[in-house]
Motif scaffolding. Sequence first.
Motif, PDB file in Angstrom:
ATOM      1  N   ALA A  47       0.832  -1.206   0.000  1.00 17.75           N
ATOM      2  CA  ALA A  47       0.000   0.000   0.000  1.00 17.75           C
ATOM      3  C   ALA A  47       0.865   1.254   0.000  1.00 17.75           C
ATOM      4  CB  ALA A  47      -0.930  -0.020   1.215  1.00 17.75           C
ATOM      5  N   TYR A  48       1.949   1.248   0.785  1.00 14.75           N
ATOM      6  CA  TYR A  48       2.876   2.382   0.770  1.00 14.75           C
ATOM      7  C   TYR A  48       3.507   2.537  -0.611  1.00 14.75           C
ATOM      8  CZ  TYR A  48       2.789   3.443   5.772  1.00 14.75           C
ATOM      9  OH  TYR A  48       2.405   3.843   7.023  1.00 14.75           O
ATOM     10  N   VAL A  49       3.917   1.424  -1.203  1.00 13.51           N
ATOM     11  CA  VAL A  49       4.526   1.491  -2.540  1.00 13.51           C
ATOM     12  C   VAL A  49       3.528   2.046  -3.549  1.00 13.51           C
ATOM     13  CG1 VAL A  49       5.463   0.103  -4.425  1.00 13.51           C
ATOM     14  CG2 VAL A  49       6.169  -0.356  -2.078  1.00 13.51           C
ATOM     15  N   SER A  50       2.283   1.562  -3.500  1.00  5.90           N
ATOM     16  CA  SER A  50       1.257   2.024  -4.427  1.00  5.90           C
ATOM     17  C   SER A  50       0.960   3.503  -4.238  1.00  5.90           C
ATOM     18  CB  SER A  50      -0.016   1.207  -4.221  1.00  5.90           C
ATOM     19  OG  SER A  50      -1.074   1.705  -5.020  1.00  5.90           O
ATOM     20  N   GLN A  51       0.780   3.927  -2.977  1.00  4.66           N
ATOM     21  CA  GLN A  51       0.487   5.331  -2.716  1.00  4.66           C
ATOM     22  C   GLN A  51       1.656   6.213  -3.127  1.00  4.66           C
ATOM     23  OE1 GLN A  51      -1.643   6.121   0.925  1.00  4.66           O
ATOM     24  NE2 GLN A  51      -0.491   8.000   1.293  1.00  4.66           N
ATOM     25  N   GLY A  52       2.884   5.758  -2.874  1.00  2.00           N
ATOM     26  CA  GLY A  52       4.047   6.531  -3.286  1.00  2.00           C
ATOM     27  C   GLY A  52       4.169   6.636  -4.792  1.00  2.00           C
ATOM     28  N   ALA A  99       2.529  10.228   3.823  1.00  6.39           N
ATOM     29  CA  ALA A  99       2.856  10.568   2.437  1.00  6.39           C
ATOM     30  C   ALA A  99       4.361  10.592   2.226  1.00  6.39           C
ATOM     31  CB  ALA A  99       2.246  11.927   2.085  1.00  6.39           C
ATOM     32  N   VAL A 100       5.110  11.057   3.223  1.00  8.36           N
ATOM     33  CA  VAL A 100       6.570  11.117   3.100  1.00  8.36           C
ATOM     34  C   VAL A 100       7.150   9.713   2.964  1.00  8.36           C
ATOM     35  CG1 VAL A 100       8.709  11.748   4.287  1.00  8.36           C
ATOM     36  CG2 VAL A 100       6.743  13.286   4.356  1.00  8.36           C
ATOM     37  N   TYR A 101       6.746   8.810   3.854  1.00  6.27           N
ATOM     38  CA  TYR A 101       7.266   7.439   3.786  1.00  6.27           C
ATOM     39  C   TYR A 101       6.810   6.757   2.494  1.00  6.27           C
ATOM     40  CZ  TYR A 101       8.867   2.894   5.442  1.00  6.27           C
ATOM     41  OH  TYR A 101       9.531   1.692   5.568  1.00  6.27           O
ATOM     42  N   ALA A 102       5.575   7.037   2.075  1.00  6.04           N
ATOM     43  CA  ALA A 102       5.078   6.450   0.836  1.00  6.04           C
ATOM     44  C   ALA A 102       5.893   6.920  -0.365  1.00  6.04           C
ATOM     45  CB  ALA A 102       3.605   6.796   0.652  1.00  6.04           C
ATOM     46  N   LEU A 103       6.228   8.205  -0.407  1.00  2.00           N
ATOM     47  CA  LEU A 103       7.032   8.717  -1.526  1.00  2.00           C
ATOM     48  C   LEU A 103       8.427   8.093  -1.536  1.00  2.00           C
ATOM     49  CD1 LEU A 103       6.035  12.495  -1.464  1.00  2.00           C
ATOM     50  CD2 LEU A 103       5.408  10.802  -3.194  1.00  2.00           C
ATOM     51  N   ARG A 112      13.849  -0.129  -8.065  1.00  2.00           N
ATOM     52  CA  ARG A 112      14.091  -1.515  -7.670  1.00  2.00           C
ATOM     53  C   ARG A 112      15.180  -1.591  -6.600  1.00  2.00           C
ATOM     54  NH1 ARG A 112      12.638  -5.784 -12.413  1.00  2.00           N
ATOM     55  NH2 ARG A 112      10.804  -4.687 -13.189  1.00  2.00           N
ATOM     56  N   MET A 113      15.024  -0.740  -5.603  1.00  2.00           N
ATOM     57  CA  MET A 113      15.984  -0.675  -4.492  1.00  2.00           C
ATOM     58  C   MET A 113      15.250  -0.540  -3.163  1.00  2.00           C
ATOM     59  SD  MET A 113      18.808   1.907  -6.162  1.00  2.00           S
ATOM     60  CE  MET A 113      19.685   2.018  -4.602  1.00  2.00           C
ATOM     61  N   LEU A 114      14.157  -1.294  -2.976  1.00  2.00           N
ATOM     62  CA  LEU A 114      13.388  -1.174  -1.753  1.00  2.00           C
ATOM     63  C   LEU A 114      14.191  -1.555  -0.517  1.00  2.00           C
ATOM     64  CD1 LEU A 114       9.677  -2.294  -2.277  1.00  2.00           C
ATOM     65  CD2 LEU A 114      10.513  -0.230  -1.155  1.00  2.00           C
ATOM     66  N   GLU A 115      15.273  -2.312  -0.708  1.00  2.00           N
ATOM     67  CA  GLU A 115      16.152  -2.596   0.424  1.00  2.00           C
ATOM     68  C   GLU A 115      16.736  -1.318   1.019  1.00  2.00           C
ATOM     69  OE1 GLU A 115      16.320  -6.332  -2.156  1.00  2.00           O
ATOM     70  OE2 GLU A 115      16.289  -4.173  -2.454  1.00  2.00           O
ATOM     71  N   GLY A 116      16.626  -0.218   0.266  1.00  2.00           N
ATOM     72  CA  GLY A 116      17.072   1.066   0.797  1.00  2.00           C
ATOM     73  C   GLY A 116      16.333   1.464   2.057  1.00  2.00           C
ATOM     74  N   LEU A 117      15.102   0.956   2.250  1.00  2.00           N
ATOM     75  CA  LEU A 117      14.374   1.222   3.496  1.00  2.00           C
ATOM     76  C   LEU A 117      15.091   0.604   4.689  1.00  2.00           C
ATOM     77  CD1 LEU A 117      10.685   0.653   2.323  1.00  2.00           C
ATOM     78  CD2 LEU A 117      11.836   2.837   2.735  1.00  2.00           C
ATOM     79  N   ILE A 208       8.797  11.864  12.878  1.00  2.00           N
ATOM     80  CA  ILE A 208       7.403  12.166  13.180  1.00  2.00           C
ATOM     81  C   ILE A 208       6.525  12.136  11.938  1.00  2.00           C
ATOM     82  CG2 ILE A 208       7.345  14.685  12.905  1.00  2.00           C
ATOM     83  CD1 ILE A 208       5.883  14.815  15.598  1.00  2.00           C
ATOM     84  N   VAL A 209       7.110  12.370  10.757  1.00  2.00           N
ATOM     85  CA  VAL A 209       6.295  12.398   9.542  1.00  2.00           C
ATOM     86  C   VAL A 209       6.199  11.041   8.867  1.00  2.00           C
ATOM     87  CG1 VAL A 209       6.833  14.829   9.119  1.00  2.00           C
ATOM     88  CG2 VAL A 209       8.232  13.056   8.025  1.00  2.00           C
ATOM     89  N   THR A 210       6.801  10.003   9.443  1.00  2.00           N
ATOM     90  CA  THR A 210       6.770   8.691   8.797  1.00  2.00           C
ATOM     91  C   THR A 210       5.554   7.859   9.179  1.00  2.00           C
ATOM     92  OG1 THR A 210       8.199   7.809  10.555  1.00  2.00           O
ATOM     93  CG2 THR A 210       9.273   8.528   8.513  1.00  2.00           C
ATOM     94  N   HIS A 211       4.798   8.276  10.192  1.00  2.00           N
ATOM     95  CA  HIS A 211       3.564   7.554  10.551  1.00  2.00           C
ATOM     96  C   HIS A 211       2.696   8.483  11.385  1.00  2.00           C
ATOM     97  CE1 HIS A 211       0.884   4.369  12.115  1.00  2.00           C
ATOM     98  NE2 HIS A 211       1.239   3.709  11.025  1.00  2.00           N
ATOM     99  N   LEU A 212       1.388   8.405  11.170  1.00  2.00           N
ATOM    100  CA  LEU A 212       0.474   9.310  11.860  1.00  2.00           C
ATOM    101  C   LEU A 212       0.494   9.090  13.366  1.00  2.00           C
ATOM    102  CD1 LEU A 212      -1.581  11.548  11.291  1.00  2.00           C
ATOM    103  CD2 LEU A 212      -3.359   9.783  11.161  1.00  2.00           C
ATOM    104  N   SER A 213       0.701   7.855  13.806  1.00  2.00           N
ATOM    105  CA  SER A 213       0.727   7.587  15.249  1.00  2.00           C
ATOM    106  C   SER A 213       1.895   8.292  15.922  1.00  2.00           C
ATOM    107  CB  SER A 213       0.815   6.080  15.515  1.00  2.00           C
ATOM    108  OG  SER A 213       2.059   5.549  15.096  1.00  2.00           O
TER     109      SER A 213
END
Length: 504
Positions: A47-52, A99-103, A112-117, A208-213
């Motif tokens: 979902a994060y990948v799709s939204q980003g 939105a920041v984490y999704a982007l 193709r570098m999701l391991e960057g997370l 703080i901007v990586t998740h609403l909680s």
Amino acid sequence: MMTTLAHTDEQQGAAVRSAVWLMLAVLACLSVWLINGRPLFYFDTVAYVSQGHNGLRQLGWSAESPLAGRGAALREAGVPAPDIAQIEADKTVDGSRSAVYALIAGALARLRMLEGLIVLNVAAVLAAVWLPMRVALRVWGGDMPIGKAVALPIIVASLGSLPFLIAYLMPDTFAPVLLLVIATLVAFAQHMRPWEIAFAVALGALAIVTHLSHLAIAALMVPASALVSVFVARRQWWLAPALVALIVGIGFAEQSVLRSAARSVAGAEVVIKPYITARMIQDGPGLDYLNEHCPDANIPTCKLHAALQWSDDPYRITATHIVFETSPRLGSFRLMAPEDQKAVADDQIRFFLAVLADRPLDTMAAFLKNTLIQSRWVAVDLTLPTDSVVNQNRGVTGLLLSDFDHGRLTRDRSWFGPVTVAQEILYALSLLVIAVLLLLPGRVPAPLKALAVTVLLGILANALVCGGISQPSTRYGARVIWLLPLVATMMLIFARHGRREVAP
């Protein structure tokens, strides 16, 4: 000349030892990823990948979607594709996800570098531990290289849930990073140089901007940091809570920018799923309130109350089913018209306040119960993808070194029971060490005690926000509980300096 050369050699030797210790800390952080052979992921990863991806497309970066082959992969596996992004259908953007984490996730997936997370997780943890240890070594001295002082707590914490969170393609690692930043400011703000304070605020802002909680947790930590600061610093006690408030302000500003960008770029409205409303209904006070006051056109949440009557299955009342379920038997919110969903979602704060005013004791008792439950749930089971989670992420092409599938640790979970018991023992011992060092006078410097107390309050704030507002989950407990062995080790490192006077 000889003295200068000897001093230079000593500095080089210390630098090498620090580098070796830091390499060991990085390996400890990456241990679960290396053993598993693949990253860990969750339902929301795709979902994060799709939204980003959608966000980057709206911003003008056209590229092949990392989800291009996902539909075919799901159909081949006989799995229905879940509803991920609603922006095309009803002009809404899910504000529940960052939105920041999704982007970031979307950009890395396109490359193709999701391991960057995972790299981002490691860097954030190292930075969050390095900053307080750097200041502590400068204030209290000692002959321990900075690399060792940073690495030891991380290595001990890696015996707990830390490496599972590092390997997890979700923003959960940034909750404990945020708590460490806040604790560092409370403990050391008066001893920090301006650039160190700026670095702490920047790291806290990212967290703080990586998740609403995280925004809710940080807001709770403003008064908590003020309370602890009064005992640490008689002068300028306000500095730390002011800096924490600044980080909270950045979080609110990000939410405002998201809403403006959604309207101007995509012509969409940001909608946050009604987690609070669902939680209040499942706990009882919210449902009792609706039963008493509905139908009422002036209460938007009565629309959800009507939807809950579409089925007589008692499980439809659970918060998870209310927010996410789409089947006729268990679904309610997701089966409503888009405009009614938005009305219920926008009403959740007003609904909470109304229920609190109408049933204060029942509401507070429910929050306390959920907080206590959440504080005990610390296993790493929800970081491990199940068959269902693997199917949800099937066909996403964002990884460089592997694909979204089971790894060695998730195919055979015979290790899970013994490891969970060992980790719980580690957490209990760590809490005992912290308590003893807090109570023994003169053993640990007062600022380090303040850091420990702030972290403990942060863990409780995490339990209150995630358990009380969302739903108790082992995922939420596991993401912060590794702070206990980390802080216990930090206190033990400086325990021998506890009798020294700390000068500003």
